[in-house]
Write a protein that holds these residues in place. Structure first.
Motif, PDB file in Angstrom:
ATOM      1  N   LYS A 159      37.699  27.241  42.986  1.00 54.74           N
ATOM      2  CA  LYS A 159      38.546  27.001  44.157  1.00 54.74           C
ATOM      3  C   LYS A 159      38.977  28.321  44.782  1.00 54.74           C
ATOM      4  N   ASN A 160      39.354  29.288  43.943  1.00 51.45           N
ATOM      5  CA  ASN A 160      39.793  30.580  44.462  1.00 51.45           C
ATOM      6  C   ASN A 160      38.640  31.357  45.064  1.00 51.45           C
ATOM      7  N   GLU A 164      44.136  26.293  37.528  1.00 52.02           N
ATOM      8  CA  GLU A 164      43.448  26.720  38.740  1.00 52.02           C
ATOM      9  C   GLU A 164      43.948  28.063  39.248  1.00 52.02           C
ATOM     10  N   HIS A 222      38.319  30.971  39.054  1.00 61.37           N
ATOM     11  CA  HIS A 222      38.187  29.536  39.325  1.00 61.37           C
ATOM     12  C   HIS A 222      37.436  29.337  40.641  1.00 61.37           C
TER      13      HIS A 222
END
Length: 90
Positions: free
Chosen positions: A79-80, A72, A77
């Motif tokens: 999420k980032n 991650e 990614h």
């Protein structure tokens, strides 16, 4: 007391799940004492069974791989992307 009852039930379930004497006799060599009923009847049944074992094994290995090291930290990614979007709008 509750754990003793659960343990007893699990042990009884293990004993019941093995094949009976007639089923042991009718199963092919190597698969006896595993299950009740007829075993694989032809080469196609073995191909299906081993293909399913390979697919399940591969799925298990890949799920463990991505649970242990999910990677991650990459900038791409998802999420980032979400975290960076929330930081810039504040």
């Amino acid at each position: 007391m509750k754990t003793k009852i659960i343990t007893l039930l699990l042990l009884v379930n293990c004993l019941v799940s093995f094949a009976c004497d007639l089923c042991k006799k009718n199963q092919p060599k190597g698969l006896e004492d595993i299950t009740h009923g007829e075993g694989p009847e032809g080469n196609i049944d073995y191909i299906i069974m081993y293909s399913a074992i390979i697919i399940v094994g591969y799925t298990l290995i890949m799920s463990l791989k991505y649970l242990i090291k999910p990677k991650e930290k990459e900038d791409s990614h998802i999420k980032n992307l979400v975290l960076n979007e929330n930081n810039t709008s504040s």
